[in-house]
Every structure is written in structure tokens, then in C-alpha cells.
Write a protein that holds these residues in place. Structure first.
Motif, PDB file in Angstrom:
ATOM      1  N   ARG A   1       0.833  -1.213   0.000  1.00  0.00           N
ATOM      2  CA  ARG A   1       0.000   0.000   0.000  1.00  0.00           C
ATOM      3  C   ARG A   1       0.861   1.254   0.000  1.00  0.00           C
ATOM      4  O   ARG A   1       0.393   2.335  -0.357  1.00  0.00           O
ATOM      5  CB  ARG A   1      -0.928   0.002   1.219  1.00  0.00           C
ATOM      6  CG  ARG A   1      -2.132  -0.919   1.074  1.00  0.00           C
ATOM      7  CD  ARG A   1      -3.133  -0.723   2.183  1.00  0.00           C
ATOM      8  NE  ARG A   1      -2.608  -1.164   3.467  1.00  0.00           N
ATOM      9  CZ  ARG A   1      -2.553  -0.406   4.551  1.00  0.00           C
ATOM     10  NH1 ARG A   1      -2.948   0.861   4.509  1.00  0.00           N
ATOM     11  NH2 ARG A   1      -2.082  -0.897   5.695  1.00  0.00           N
ATOM     12  N   VAL A   2       2.132   1.134   0.400  1.00  0.00           N
ATOM     13  CA  VAL A   2       2.989   2.325   0.414  1.00  0.00           C
ATOM     14  C   VAL A   2       3.195   2.867  -1.000  1.00  0.00           C
ATOM     15  O   VAL A   2       3.245   4.099  -1.195  1.00  0.00           O
ATOM     16  CB  VAL A   2       4.341   2.037   1.099  1.00  0.00           C
ATOM     17  CG1 VAL A   2       4.134   1.668   2.557  1.00  0.00           C
ATOM     18  CG2 VAL A   2       5.131   0.949   0.377  1.00  0.00           C
ATOM     19  N   ILE A   3       3.325   1.987  -2.006  1.00  0.00           N
ATOM     20  CA  ILE A   3       3.499   2.487  -3.366  1.00  0.00           C
ATOM     21  C   ILE A   3       2.178   3.008  -3.922  1.00  0.00           C
ATOM     22  O   ILE A   3       2.164   3.960  -4.704  1.00  0.00           O
ATOM     23  CB  ILE A   3       4.135   1.429  -4.297  1.00  0.00           C
ATOM     24  CG1 ILE A   3       3.321   0.133  -4.323  1.00  0.00           C
ATOM     25  CG2 ILE A   3       5.572   1.137  -3.882  1.00  0.00           C
ATOM     26  CD1 ILE A   3       3.846  -0.880  -5.342  1.00  0.00           C
ATOM     27  N   ASP A   4       1.061   2.410  -3.510  1.00  0.00           N
ATOM     28  CA  ASP A   4      -0.243   2.930  -3.924  1.00  0.00           C
ATOM     29  C   ASP A   4      -0.462   4.333  -3.365  1.00  0.00           C
ATOM     30  O   ASP A   4      -0.971   5.228  -4.058  1.00  0.00           O
ATOM     31  CB  ASP A   4      -1.371   2.012  -3.437  1.00  0.00           C
ATOM     32  CG  ASP A   4      -1.343   0.649  -4.111  1.00  0.00           C
ATOM     33  OD1 ASP A   4      -0.757   0.549  -5.210  1.00  0.00           O
ATOM     34  OD2 ASP A   4      -1.888  -0.304  -3.542  1.00  0.00           O
ATOM     35  N   LEU A   5      -0.089   4.513  -2.117  1.00  0.00           N
ATOM     36  CA  LEU A   5      -0.260   5.797  -1.450  1.00  0.00           C
ATOM     37  C   LEU A   5       0.493   6.902  -2.186  1.00  0.00           C
ATOM     38  O   LEU A   5      -0.058   7.983  -2.463  1.00  0.00           O
ATOM     39  CB  LEU A   5       0.236   5.686  -0.009  1.00  0.00           C
ATOM     40  CG  LEU A   5       0.117   6.921   0.881  1.00  0.00           C
ATOM     41  CD1 LEU A   5      -1.335   7.193   1.212  1.00  0.00           C
ATOM     42  CD2 LEU A   5       0.929   6.728   2.159  1.00  0.00           C
ATOM     43  N   VAL A   6       1.740   6.635  -2.526  1.00  0.00           N
ATOM     44  CA  VAL A   6       2.553   7.640  -3.212  1.00  0.00           C
ATOM     45  C   VAL A   6       2.046   7.871  -4.638  1.00  0.00           C
ATOM     46  O   VAL A   6       2.041   9.005  -5.132  1.00  0.00           O
ATOM     47  CB  VAL A   6       4.037   7.222  -3.205  1.00  0.00           C
ATOM     48  CG1 VAL A   6       4.876   8.161  -4.054  1.00  0.00           C
ATOM     49  CG2 VAL A   6       4.554   7.179  -1.774  1.00  0.00           C
ATOM     50  N   GLU A   7       1.621   6.807  -5.302  1.00  0.00           N
ATOM     51  CA  GLU A   7       1.068   6.958  -6.662  1.00  0.00           C
ATOM     52  C   GLU A   7      -0.182   7.830  -6.649  1.00  0.00           C
ATOM     53  O   GLU A   7      -0.367   8.683  -7.535  1.00  0.00           O
ATOM     54  CB  GLU A   7       0.754   5.578  -7.235  1.00  0.00           C
ATOM     55  CG  GLU A   7       0.001   5.576  -8.555  1.00  0.00           C
ATOM     56  CD  GLU A   7       0.861   5.975  -9.749  1.00  0.00           C
ATOM     57  OE1 GLU A   7       0.277   6.248 -10.823  1.00  0.00           O
ATOM     58  OE2 GLU A   7       2.094   6.011  -9.616  1.00  0.00           O
TER      59      GLU A   7
ATOM     60  N   ALA B   1       4.452   2.930   9.398  1.00  0.00           N
ATOM     61  CA  ALA B   1       3.304   2.308  10.060  1.00  0.00           C
ATOM     62  C   ALA B   1       2.669   1.235   9.181  1.00  0.00           C
ATOM     63  O   ALA B   1       2.238   0.184   9.674  1.00  0.00           O
ATOM     64  CB  ALA B   1       2.272   3.376  10.424  1.00  0.00           C
ATOM     65  N   ILE B   2       2.618   1.475   7.876  1.00  0.00           N
ATOM     66  CA  ILE B   2       2.046   0.486   6.955  1.00  0.00           C
ATOM     67  C   ILE B   2       2.923  -0.753   6.892  1.00  0.00           C
ATOM     68  O   ILE B   2       2.453  -1.887   7.036  1.00  0.00           O
ATOM     69  CB  ILE B   2       1.879   1.099   5.546  1.00  0.00           C
ATOM     70  CG1 ILE B   2       0.829   2.214   5.571  1.00  0.00           C
ATOM     71  CG2 ILE B   2       1.483   0.015   4.536  1.00  0.00           C
ATOM     72  CD1 ILE B   2       0.734   2.999   4.273  1.00  0.00           C
ATOM     73  N   VAL B   3       4.230  -0.543   6.684  1.00  0.00           N
ATOM     74  CA  VAL B   3       5.152  -1.668   6.514  1.00  0.00           C
ATOM     75  C   VAL B   3       5.274  -2.485   7.800  1.00  0.00           C
ATOM     76  O   VAL B   3       5.149  -3.717   7.790  1.00  0.00           O
ATOM     77  CB  VAL B   3       6.541  -1.148   6.078  1.00  0.00           C
ATOM     78  CG1 VAL B   3       7.538  -2.296   6.029  1.00  0.00           C
ATOM     79  CG2 VAL B   3       6.444  -0.473   4.713  1.00  0.00           C
ATOM     80  N   LYS B   4       5.490  -1.808   8.909  1.00  0.00           N
ATOM     81  CA  LYS B   4       5.689  -2.530  10.170  1.00  0.00           C
ATOM     82  C   LYS B   4       4.380  -3.096  10.708  1.00  0.00           C
ATOM     83  O   LYS B   4       4.376  -4.153  11.364  1.00  0.00           O
ATOM     84  CB  LYS B   4       6.340  -1.612  11.189  1.00  0.00           C
ATOM     85  CG  LYS B   4       7.789  -1.280  10.854  1.00  0.00           C
ATOM     86  CD  LYS B   4       8.502  -0.560  11.991  1.00  0.00           C
ATOM     87  CE  LYS B   4       9.969  -0.378  11.676  1.00  0.00           C
ATOM     88  NZ  LYS B   4      10.712   0.302  12.773  1.00  0.00           N
ATOM     89  N   GLY B   5       3.273  -2.433  10.435  1.00  0.00           N
ATOM     90  CA  GLY B   5       1.978  -2.967  10.863  1.00  0.00           C
ATOM     91  C   GLY B   5       1.670  -4.285  10.183  1.00  0.00           C
ATOM     92  O   GLY B   5       1.191  -5.234  10.815  1.00  0.00           O
ATOM     93  N   TYR B   6       1.973  -4.368   8.884  1.00  0.00           N
ATOM     94  CA  TYR B   6       1.755  -5.623   8.158  1.00  0.00           C
ATOM     95  C   TYR B   6       2.689  -6.709   8.665  1.00  0.00           C
ATOM     96  O   TYR B   6       2.301  -7.874   8.800  1.00  0.00           O
ATOM     97  CB  TYR B   6       1.964  -5.409   6.663  1.00  0.00           C
ATOM     98  CG  TYR B   6       1.665  -6.636   5.835  1.00  0.00           C
ATOM     99  CD1 TYR B   6       0.368  -6.936   5.446  1.00  0.00           C
ATOM    100  CD2 TYR B   6       2.676  -7.517   5.461  1.00  0.00           C
ATOM    101  CE1 TYR B   6       0.079  -8.067   4.697  1.00  0.00           C
ATOM    102  CE2 TYR B   6       2.402  -8.651   4.713  1.00  0.00           C
ATOM    103  CZ  TYR B   6       1.100  -8.920   4.339  1.00  0.00           C
ATOM    104  OH  TYR B   6       0.825 -10.060   3.611  1.00  0.00           O
ATOM    105  N   ARG B   7       3.922  -6.332   8.950  1.00  0.00           N
ATOM    106  CA  ARG B   7       4.897  -7.300   9.441  1.00  0.00           C
ATOM    107  C   ARG B   7       4.394  -7.965  10.721  1.00  0.00           C
ATOM    108  O   ARG B   7       4.515  -9.178  10.897  1.00  0.00           O
ATOM    109  CB  ARG B   7       6.229  -6.585   9.686  1.00  0.00           C
ATOM    110  CG  ARG B   7       7.421  -7.488   9.853  1.00  0.00           C
ATOM    111  CD  ARG B   7       8.670  -6.671  10.156  1.00  0.00           C
ATOM    112  NE  ARG B   7       8.948  -5.706   9.112  1.00  0.00           N
ATOM    113  CZ  ARG B   7       9.732  -4.644   9.255  1.00  0.00           C
ATOM    114  NH1 ARG B   7      10.312  -4.406  10.422  1.00  0.00           N
ATOM    115  NH2 ARG B   7       9.942  -3.828   8.252  1.00  0.00           N
ATOM    116  N   LYS B   8       3.837  -7.173  11.592  1.00  0.00           N
ATOM    117  CA  LYS B   8       3.330  -7.717  12.861  1.00  0.00           C
ATOM    118  C   LYS B   8       2.088  -8.570  12.626  1.00  0.00           C
ATOM    119  O   LYS B   8       1.931  -9.642  13.223  1.00  0.00           O
ATOM    120  CB  LYS B   8       3.019  -6.578  13.829  1.00  0.00           C
ATOM    121  CG  LYS B   8       2.571  -7.048  15.209  1.00  0.00           C
ATOM    122  CD  LYS B   8       2.692  -5.956  16.251  1.00  0.00           C
ATOM    123  CE  LYS B   8       4.135  -5.709  16.613  1.00  0.00           C
ATOM    124  NZ  LYS B   8       4.290  -4.803  17.790  1.00  0.00           N
TER     125      LYS B   8
END
Length: 415
Positions: free
Chosen positions: A370-376, A397-404
Motif C-alpha cells: 500500500r505504500v506504493i499505492d499511497l505515493v502513486e 506504520a504500513i510496513v511494520k503494521g503488516y509485518r506484525k
């Protein structure tokens, strides 16, 4: 106790190895006529690799795979959005591996043959039906060797690891229908190509509308100046309101005339030219992005579901194969703890199903990508200052939230 495992893929073979390690007898039934090295690349995350290491497979994996060093998210212009180390480079006790799906399956199959015996791995056996009673499960298989003969066998339990088109799942949910398509087509290939960046880097570029994924999966090529580079292109070609143009099949060849128009002028990466990369690939594959709705129940008495049969998900965040390995360990450990099969399966389901339902739904929204979608969305023509588009804290928050959520935060793995 004796357990039947239906399906000889990553989940099924890992389940057999975990059952054997727990001292439980098992037999594997695979409908294909053999265990072949099919498919292309896959990433297996540290929490799943930890289970394979416990099974004594680290050296075998190092021979066929690459230890992923870093993951980089960029927009379609190659501008960096997020970069993080992976596996051992990130401080995990075990690696993250990028590997050819078929070679991973080969490692698991070789280990299964050595440990449970080739006579307990049955290919060309398609599950036709099964019944259960208070003392066991009776399963009937159709021989797919041209004889059309049937084989009926009995065990204490049956685990359905038979994929997104699972016969076991369909038995319990006969009205579910086909998998749900989100309108995106995935093309995937692998080709010997000069390494980029560290030679162990993974790049995800673009957005959910048009995405490119790149990572090496092997150093075993004919030239020391190349590695086997896996690529994937995801294109939104529909809205998901109609069935996909062709049935889901990981080994269906892709068509160059359908893919190439989407790549023209789409990406500007300093590392390589995607059009040149795809043109260098003799054979590649297509797969419509499909999943199924999370189930209210996986286990029915002496029968349960595992892997894609239980929770098929979009290939986001490198979690499909990883989660099937975690399922395998969980179900084997519960069976080892209890002589009551139904209770063991219920405990396994309680431990795994709620989180898998959340993960399936998260992957529908892009997962960590979602981080690349957000920037796009906010900067479709690129950016001068990323902080003006999305803050580091928002992306983190997006990357680490998914990791958890997916269970591979470093604190969850290094225990």
C-alpha cells in the motif's frame, strides 16, 4: 496415529515433514503424475524459514536459493519510497530466502522421501471423496495413471492441503463457487540476467494498477556474470465483476502480445529495462489474482484444511507459501499434544484461522505494498521531496503494521 495429507505442494510436503518430526505416521497423496520443478520465484519469510531450519533444511535451501538482503519500494520513475534490510541483514536469527518455487518443492520432496519413504508419497492420486466416523477417516482416490482405478484407504485423520481448488474444502462448502478475481492479471517469469544492486536485492515498483516486482532466486546459471532473476508484472485489466479470462493455473503460459503493451513507457528504472528483461525471457506464465472469502470454520471432526485450501490470498507481502509452512508446524504440534484428533484440529484452527482471515483481507488492500499505492495516488507524476507526499512515520506504520499482522516482526521470530 496415522494422517493422510492431500496435496504434495509446499504446504502438504512441509506438513508431512512436521508430522514425521512429531513421531506421527503419514501418507501424502498428490493428484499430479509427479513432483516436478514447476513455477517461478517465491519468497519465504524468516518466521517460516525458522520452521524449515528446525527441520534441518538450511543447508539444502542455501544450495538452491538466495538469502534476500534488502527490499526497496520505488515509484514507477524509480524514486525510492522505502528501503529496509531483510533476513539476517535485518538482525533475524534466520534468513529470508528468494527461491524458485519448484526447487523449494524439490528440497521438501527429497527430505520427505528420505524421512517418510517414497512408498508413502503417492502421485497420480486424486481425492474423489471421503467419509469419517468416530474412529477414523476413509478416503477414496482415483488413479490418474490411465487405469481409472480407485484406491480406498483409512487413517485417523485427513488434512486438505490441496490448493485453491481444494476438493476437501468443496466437500464442506459445496456452494462456494469459483475463486474471486480482483481484475488484476499477474505475469511471472525468470531468466538468467546480470545482477543489480547487491545481487540479493528485491525491488517493488509502480502501484496496484501497474506493478513490477524484481528479485534474484538463484546463482545457479550457465554464466558467473548472471543470476536467475525472477520478475512479475501485475496489471489491473478489469474491475473483478466478471470471471477471469482463463482459469487460475500457476503453470499457464503467458502471451507476450497481451503483456508487452502494458510495459511500453511504464517504468523508468536505473537498474534495468523491464521491456528488455521480458523480451529476454523465453517462457513466462500468467495467473489471475484470485482469493476466496475467509471461512467461518476449517475443521470438521477428523478433517481440516491447510494452506491455500484454507486461506488462499493475493500474493502480497511474500506470505502465501510462508503461511502454509506455519500452518504445517501448527497442525503437527497440536496433533502431537493430543490423542483427540478433533480437539487437536480445533486447537490448530483457533491458533491460525483468525489471523489468516485478517491477512487475506489485508492483502486485498495491498498489504505492505500500500505504500506504493499511497505515493502513486498523491504524486502520480513523481515527487521532489517524499516527505511532502507521505511522511516516514506514515510509510513505516504500513510496513511494520503488516509485518506484525503476518507474524514476522523481529520480536516475534527471534525467540
Amino acid at each position: 496415529m496415522k494422517v493422510f495429507v492431500v496435496g504434495g505442494g509446499i504446504g502438504g510436503l512441509t506438513t508431512a515433514l512436521c508430522l514425521d518430526a512429531a513421531g506421527i505416521e503419514c501418507e501424502v497423496f498428490e493428484q499430479a503424475r509427479g513432483i516436478h520443478e514447476l513455477g517461478v520465484g517465491i519468497n519465504i519469510l524468516p518466521h517460516a524459514i525458522k520452521e524449515l531450519v528446525d527441520l534441518g533444511l538450511l543447508d539444502a535451501l542455501d544450495r538452491v536459493a538466495i538469502r534476500t538482503h534488502e527490499l526497496i519500494y520505488v515509484n514507477r520513475f524509480g524514486q525510492e519510497i522505502w528501503r529496509e534490510p531483510r533476513g539476517v541483514a535485518a538482525g533475524y536469527d534466520v534468513p529470508q530466502f528468494s527461491v524458485h518455487r519448484g526447487r523449494l518443492q524439490g528440497v521438501l520432496h527429497d527430505a520427505a522421501v528420505a524421512r517418510i519413504g517414497a512408498d508413502n508419497i503417492h502421485t497420480a492420486h486424486q481425492l474423489r471423496d471421503f467419509t469419517q466416523d468416530e474412529s477414523g477417516v476413509t478416503a477414496t482416490f482415483l488413479r490418474r495413471d490411465g487405469s481409472d482405478a480407485t484406491v480406498t484407504k483409512r487413517a485417523d485423520a485427513l488434512i486438505g492441503a490441496d490448493g485453491i481448488h481444494s476438493t476437501v474444502r468443496q466437500t464442506f462448502y459445496p456452494d462456494e463457487g469459483p475463486p474471486a478475481w480482483n481484475g488484476a492479471m499477474l505475469w511471472r517469469g525468470a531468466v538468467a540476467y546480470p545482477p543489480f544492486l547487491t545481487g540479493r536485492s528485491m525491488i517493488i515498483s509502480g502501484s496496484g494498477r501497474l506493478k513490477l516486482v524484481l528479485y534474484p532466486i538463484s546463482n545457479q546459471t550457465d554464466s558467473p556474470e548472471t543470476n536467475l532473476l525472477n520478475w512479475a508484472v501485475v496489471v489491473k485489466i478489469g474491475d473483478g465483476s466478471t470471471p477471469p479470462p482463463r482459469r487460475e493455473d500457476w503453470n499457464r503460459p503467458g502471451r507476450r502480445d497481451e503483456l508487452m503493451p502494458h510495459l511500453e513507457g511504464a517504468f523508468r528504472l536505473s537498474e534495468l529495462d523491464p521491456i528488455e528483461l521480458v523480451n529476454a525471457t523465453e517462457r513466462f506464465y500468467e495467473y489471475p489474482m484470485c482469493d476466496r472469502e475467509p471461512l467461518p470454520r476449517w475443521s470438521f471432526g477428523r478433517v481440516t484444511l491447510l494452506g491455500d485450501a484454507a486461506h488462499p490470498m493475493y500474493p502480497m507481502g511474500s506470505n502465501g507459501g510462508s503461511q502454509s509452512i506455519l500452518d504445517a508446524r501448527a497442525v503437527a504440534s497440536r496433533l502431537a499434544e493430543s490423542k483427540d484428533v478433533a480437539a487437536a484440529f480445533e486447537a490448530y484452527e483457533s491458533a491460525r484461522r483468525p489471523d489468516m482471515a485478517k491477512l487475506v483481507l489485508s492483502n486485498r488492500t495491498g498489504g505492505p505494498e500500500r505504500v506504493i499505492d499511497l505515493v502513486e495516488e498523491r504524486a502520480p507524476d513523481g515527487f521532489t521531496d517524499l516527505d511532502e507526499v507521505a511522511s516516514h512515520a506514515e510509510i513505516e506504520a504500513i510496513v511494520k503494521g503488516y509485518r506484525k499482522l503476518a507474524g514476522f516482526d523481529q520480536t516475534q521470530v527471534n525467540r
